[in-house]
Design a protein around this motif. Structure first.
Motif, PDB file in Angstrom:
ATOM      1  N   SER A  82      15.973   7.221 -47.771  1.00 30.81           N
ATOM      2  CA  SER A  82      15.485   8.126 -46.731  1.00 30.81           C
ATOM      3  C   SER A  82      15.707   7.565 -45.329  1.00 30.81           C
ATOM      4  N   GLU A  83      15.892   6.236 -45.233  1.00 33.32           N
ATOM      5  CA  GLU A  83      16.086   5.626 -43.923  1.00 33.32           C
ATOM      6  C   GLU A  83      17.494   5.080 -43.726  1.00 33.32           C
TER       7      GLU A  83
ATOM      8  N   LYS B  38       3.320  14.406 -43.951  1.00 31.92           N
ATOM      9  CA  LYS B  38       4.146  13.600 -43.070  1.00 31.92           C
ATOM     10  C   LYS B  38       3.419  13.324 -41.744  1.00 31.92           C
TER      11      LYS B  38
END
Lengths: 86, 185
Positions: A82-83, B38
Protein backbone atom coordinates in the motif's frame (compact mmCIF):
# COMPACT_ATOMS: atom_id res chain seq x y z
CA UNK A 1 13.59 -18.54 4.38
CA UNK A 2 12.64 -15.61 6.60
CA UNK A 3 10.64 -12.59 5.45
CA UNK A 4 10.09 -9.38 7.37
CA UNK A 5 6.46 -8.33 7.48
CA UNK A 6 6.53 -4.50 7.74
CA UNK A 7 3.76 -4.81 10.35
CA UNK A 8 4.63 -7.91 12.40
CA UNK A 9 8.40 -8.22 11.98
CA UNK A 10 10.65 -11.13 11.06
CA UNK A 11 8.60 -14.27 10.32
CA UNK A 12 8.93 -17.75 8.89
CA UNK A 13 8.03 -18.04 5.21
CA UNK A 14 5.24 -20.56 5.92
CA UNK A 15 3.18 -17.59 7.16
CA UNK A 16 3.32 -16.04 3.67
CA UNK A 17 1.60 -16.83 0.38
CA UNK A 18 3.40 -15.98 -2.86
CA UNK A 19 1.41 -14.01 -5.40
CA UNK A 20 3.79 -13.09 -8.21
CA UNK A 21 5.79 -10.26 -9.73
CA UNK A 22 5.19 -6.82 -8.21
CA UNK A 23 4.46 -5.41 -11.70
CA UNK A 24 0.87 -6.16 -10.71
CA UNK A 25 0.98 -2.92 -8.69
CA UNK A 26 1.32 -0.96 -11.96
CA UNK A 27 -2.07 -1.47 -13.52
CA UNK A 28 -2.30 0.19 -16.97
CA UNK A 29 -4.92 2.86 -17.66
CA UNK A 30 -8.23 1.39 -18.92
CA UNK A 31 -7.54 2.85 -22.40
CA UNK A 32 -3.84 1.89 -22.51
CA UNK A 33 -4.45 -0.50 -25.37
CA UNK A 34 -4.40 -4.25 -25.81
CA UNK A 35 -0.59 -4.55 -25.93
CA UNK A 36 -0.15 -2.90 -22.52
CA UNK A 37 -2.93 -5.02 -21.02
CA UNK A 38 -1.65 -8.21 -22.61
CA UNK A 39 1.76 -7.51 -21.14
CA UNK A 40 0.33 -6.63 -17.72
CA UNK A 41 -1.77 -9.77 -17.54
CA UNK A 42 0.40 -12.40 -19.19
CA UNK A 43 4.03 -11.42 -19.81
CA UNK A 44 6.58 -11.80 -17.03
CA UNK A 45 10.33 -11.47 -16.93
CA UNK A 46 12.28 -14.39 -15.53
CA UNK A 47 15.12 -12.44 -13.93
CA UNK A 48 18.43 -13.91 -12.88
CA UNK A 49 19.23 -11.60 -9.99
CA UNK A 50 17.20 -8.88 -8.25
CA UNK A 51 13.44 -9.24 -8.36
CA UNK A 52 10.37 -7.71 -6.71
CA UNK A 53 7.50 -9.97 -5.72
CA UNK A 54 4.18 -9.63 -3.96
CA UNK A 55 3.61 -11.83 -0.91
CA UNK A 56 0.60 -11.96 1.38
CA UNK A 57 1.17 -12.27 5.12
CA UNK A 58 -1.76 -14.53 6.00
CA UNK A 59 -2.04 -13.96 9.76
CA UNK A 60 -2.13 -10.14 9.68
CA UNK A 61 -3.49 -9.51 6.19
CA UNK A 62 -0.65 -7.34 4.85
CA UNK A 63 0.37 -7.34 1.17
CA UNK A 64 4.15 -7.08 1.12
CA UNK A 65 6.56 -6.19 -1.69
CA UNK A 66 9.65 -8.35 -1.21
CA UNK A 67 12.93 -7.47 -2.90
CA UNK A 68 15.10 -10.53 -3.25
CA UNK A 69 17.81 -12.03 -5.39
CA UNK A 70 17.04 -15.21 -7.31
CA UNK A 71 20.74 -16.11 -7.54
CA UNK A 72 21.91 -15.61 -3.95
CA UNK A 73 18.45 -16.05 -2.34
CA UNK A 74 19.19 -12.94 -0.28
CA UNK A 75 16.14 -10.95 0.80
CA UNK A 76 17.19 -7.32 0.60
CA UNK A 77 14.05 -5.49 1.63
CA UNK A 78 10.31 -5.54 2.27
CA UNK A 79 7.65 -2.84 2.18
CA UNK A 80 3.90 -2.61 2.47
CA UNK A 81 2.37 -2.81 -1.00
CA UNK A 82 0.00 0.00 0.00
CA UNK A 83 2.99 2.31 0.47
CA UNK A 84 5.40 0.94 -2.14
CA UNK A 85 6.40 3.31 -4.94
CA UNK A 86 8.00 1.84 -7.97
CA UNK B 1 -40.99 -24.63 21.45
CA UNK B 2 -37.48 -26.05 21.41
CA UNK B 3 -35.17 -24.95 24.21
CA UNK B 4 -31.81 -23.97 22.77
CA UNK B 5 -28.82 -24.64 25.02
CA UNK B 6 -25.87 -22.27 24.67
CA UNK B 7 -22.58 -24.18 24.42
CA UNK B 8 -19.12 -22.67 24.54
CA UNK B 9 -16.72 -23.44 21.68
CA UNK B 10 -14.73 -25.99 23.70
CA UNK B 11 -17.63 -27.45 25.71
CA UNK B 12 -16.89 -31.08 26.57
CA UNK B 13 -13.25 -30.73 25.50
CA UNK B 14 -11.69 -28.68 28.30
CA UNK B 15 -10.25 -28.30 30.91
CA UNK B 16 -7.29 -30.65 30.50
CA UNK B 17 -4.24 -31.03 32.73
CA UNK B 18 -1.15 -32.87 31.50
CA UNK B 19 2.00 -32.77 33.62
CA UNK B 20 2.70 -29.17 34.62
CA UNK B 21 0.38 -27.69 31.97
CA UNK B 22 -3.30 -26.90 32.11
CA UNK B 23 -5.49 -25.92 29.17
CA UNK B 24 -8.71 -24.09 30.01
CA UNK B 25 -11.34 -22.30 27.99
CA UNK B 26 -11.94 -18.56 28.25
CA UNK B 27 -15.37 -17.13 27.56
CA UNK B 28 -15.01 -13.35 27.60
CA UNK B 29 -18.28 -11.62 26.83
CA UNK B 30 -18.81 -9.59 24.77
CA UNK B 31 -16.04 -9.71 22.14
CA UNK B 32 -16.01 -6.91 19.57
CA UNK B 33 -13.83 -6.38 16.52
CA UNK B 34 -12.84 -2.71 16.21
CA UNK B 35 -11.48 -1.49 12.86
CA UNK B 36 -10.88 2.29 12.81
CA UNK B 37 -11.82 4.08 9.60
CA UNK B 38 -9.03 5.71 7.61
CA UNK B 39 -7.39 8.49 9.62
CA UNK B 40 -9.51 7.84 12.73
CA UNK B 41 -7.08 5.69 14.74
CA UNK B 42 -6.22 8.52 17.15
CA UNK B 43 -9.85 9.44 17.76
CA UNK B 44 -10.78 5.79 18.35
CA UNK B 45 -7.88 5.39 20.76
CA UNK B 46 -8.92 8.48 22.73
CA UNK B 47 -12.54 7.34 22.93
CA UNK B 48 -11.46 3.86 24.13
CA UNK B 49 -9.12 5.35 26.71
CA UNK B 50 -11.72 7.65 28.23
CA UNK B 51 -14.32 4.84 28.36
CA UNK B 52 -12.22 1.84 29.38
CA UNK B 53 -8.71 3.11 30.15
CA UNK B 54 -7.39 1.10 27.18
CA UNK B 55 -5.74 2.62 24.12
CA UNK B 56 -6.04 1.09 20.65
CA UNK B 57 -3.05 -1.28 20.67
CA UNK B 58 0.02 -0.92 18.47
CA UNK B 59 0.89 -3.90 16.20
CA UNK B 60 1.94 -6.98 18.21
CA UNK B 61 0.68 -5.51 21.50
CA UNK B 62 -2.28 -5.93 23.83
CA UNK B 63 -3.45 -4.29 27.03
CA UNK B 64 -5.83 -5.20 29.83
CA UNK B 65 -7.59 -3.39 32.61
CA UNK B 66 -10.31 -4.40 35.09
CA UNK B 67 -11.17 -7.64 33.29
CA UNK B 68 -11.24 -6.07 29.83
CA UNK B 69 -8.58 -6.87 27.27
CA UNK B 70 -7.83 -5.31 23.90
CA UNK B 71 -5.66 -7.33 21.52
CA UNK B 72 -4.16 -6.20 18.21
CA UNK B 73 -5.69 -8.54 15.60
CA UNK B 74 -4.10 -7.72 12.26
CA UNK B 75 -3.67 -4.62 10.14
CA UNK B 76 -5.97 -1.87 11.44
CA UNK B 77 -8.03 -4.16 13.66
CA UNK B 78 -8.24 -5.07 17.34
CA UNK B 79 -10.42 -7.37 19.44
CA UNK B 80 -11.97 -5.93 22.58
CA UNK B 81 -12.83 -8.73 25.03
CA UNK B 82 -14.81 -8.67 28.23
CA UNK B 83 -16.23 -5.16 27.96
CA UNK B 84 -18.74 -3.47 25.71
CA UNK B 85 -17.25 -1.05 23.18
CA UNK B 86 -18.01 2.64 23.67
CA UNK B 87 -19.93 4.54 21.00
CA UNK B 88 -17.57 4.78 18.02
CA UNK B 89 -20.15 5.76 15.41
CA UNK B 90 -18.45 7.36 12.41
CA UNK B 91 -14.98 6.45 13.74
CA UNK B 92 -14.69 2.68 13.40
CA UNK B 93 -16.39 -0.45 12.09
CA UNK B 94 -17.57 -2.58 15.01
CA UNK B 95 -18.51 -6.24 14.61
CA UNK B 96 -19.84 -8.47 17.36
CA UNK B 97 -17.49 -11.48 17.62
CA UNK B 98 -18.77 -12.82 20.95
CA UNK B 99 -19.34 -16.41 19.76
CA UNK B 100 -17.00 -16.32 16.77
CA UNK B 101 -13.81 -17.56 18.39
CA UNK B 102 -12.48 -20.40 20.49
CA UNK B 103 -10.32 -18.83 23.21
CA UNK B 104 -8.13 -20.92 25.51
CA UNK B 105 -5.44 -20.32 28.11
CA UNK B 106 -2.38 -22.57 28.24
CA UNK B 107 -0.78 -22.19 31.65
CA UNK B 108 2.06 -23.78 33.53
CA UNK B 109 5.79 -24.23 33.61
CA UNK B 110 6.91 -25.16 30.08
CA UNK B 111 3.97 -23.54 28.26
CA UNK B 112 6.34 -21.90 25.78
CA UNK B 113 8.08 -25.26 25.14
CA UNK B 114 4.74 -26.84 24.22
CA UNK B 115 3.87 -23.91 21.92
CA UNK B 116 7.35 -24.07 20.33
CA UNK B 117 6.24 -27.38 18.81
CA UNK B 118 3.41 -25.68 16.93
CA UNK B 119 4.12 -21.97 16.48
CA UNK B 120 6.79 -20.52 14.10
CA UNK B 121 7.42 -17.49 16.34
CA UNK B 122 9.86 -17.21 19.24
CA UNK B 123 7.54 -16.98 22.27
CA UNK B 124 10.26 -17.12 24.94
CA UNK B 125 10.02 -14.46 27.62
CA UNK B 126 13.17 -12.67 26.47
CA UNK B 127 11.45 -11.75 23.17
CA UNK B 128 7.78 -12.11 23.93
CA UNK B 129 6.85 -10.35 27.16
CA UNK B 130 3.56 -10.05 29.02
CA UNK B 131 1.12 -8.13 26.84
CA UNK B 132 2.93 -9.00 23.61
CA UNK B 133 0.71 -10.64 21.00
CA UNK B 134 1.36 -12.31 17.65
CA UNK B 135 -0.85 -13.11 14.69
CA UNK B 136 0.70 -16.31 13.47
CA UNK B 137 0.02 -20.00 12.87
CA UNK B 138 -0.61 -22.74 15.39
CA UNK B 139 -0.14 -25.90 13.37
CA UNK B 140 -2.01 -25.03 10.18
CA UNK B 141 -4.45 -22.63 11.84
CA UNK B 142 -4.31 -18.87 11.85
CA UNK B 143 -4.16 -17.92 15.51
CA UNK B 144 -3.75 -14.94 17.80
CA UNK B 145 -1.37 -15.69 20.68
CA UNK B 146 -0.95 -13.32 23.63
CA UNK B 147 1.29 -13.71 26.67
CA UNK B 148 -0.92 -13.03 29.68
CA UNK B 149 1.55 -13.96 32.42
CA UNK B 150 4.94 -15.43 33.32
CA UNK B 151 3.81 -18.90 32.22
CA UNK B 152 0.44 -18.33 30.55
CA UNK B 153 -0.70 -17.67 27.01
CA UNK B 154 -4.13 -16.85 25.64
CA UNK B 155 -4.78 -18.40 22.24
CA UNK B 156 -7.63 -17.37 19.93
CA UNK B 157 -8.69 -19.21 16.77
CA UNK B 158 -11.89 -19.32 14.74
CA UNK B 159 -14.62 -21.18 16.63
CA UNK B 160 -14.90 -23.90 13.99
CA UNK B 161 -11.26 -24.81 14.76
CA UNK B 162 -11.94 -25.52 18.47
CA UNK B 163 -11.61 -29.31 18.17
CA UNK B 164 -8.42 -29.08 16.11
CA UNK B 165 -6.96 -26.49 18.49
CA UNK B 166 -7.54 -28.71 21.53
CA UNK B 167 -6.22 -31.76 19.65
CA UNK B 168 -3.02 -30.00 18.52
CA UNK B 169 -2.34 -28.49 21.95
CA UNK B 170 -3.10 -31.74 23.78
CA UNK B 171 -0.69 -33.62 21.54
CA UNK B 172 2.06 -31.05 22.15
CA UNK B 173 1.40 -31.12 25.91
CA UNK B 174 1.50 -34.93 25.96
CA UNK B 175 4.69 -35.25 23.95
CA UNK B 176 6.41 -32.57 26.04
CA UNK B 177 5.32 -34.36 29.22
CA UNK B 178 6.49 -37.73 27.86
CA UNK B 179 9.87 -36.31 26.92
CA UNK B 180 10.33 -34.66 30.31
CA UNK B 181 9.24 -37.81 32.18
CA UNK B 182 11.66 -39.86 30.11
CA UNK B 183 14.48 -37.44 30.91
CA UNK B 184 13.48 -37.43 34.58
CA UNK B 185 12.72 -33.70 34.59
Amino acid sequence: MRLTCPVCGDRDHREFTYKGDAVMLDRPAPDAGTDAWDSYLHLRDNPCGDTRDLWYHDPCGAWVVVERNTVTHAVTGTALASEAKR
Amino acid sequence: MVDLIAKSACAGLLPITIGSLTLTEETPDPVTSIAPFKGQSEAVSERLESALGLKFPAPNRSASKSGARIVWAGQGRALLMGAAAPDLAGLAALTDQSDANAIVTLKGEGAEDALARLVPVDLRAAHFKRGHTARTFLGHMSASITRTGVDSFEITVFRAMAGTLVHELTEAMESLHARRSHLGQ
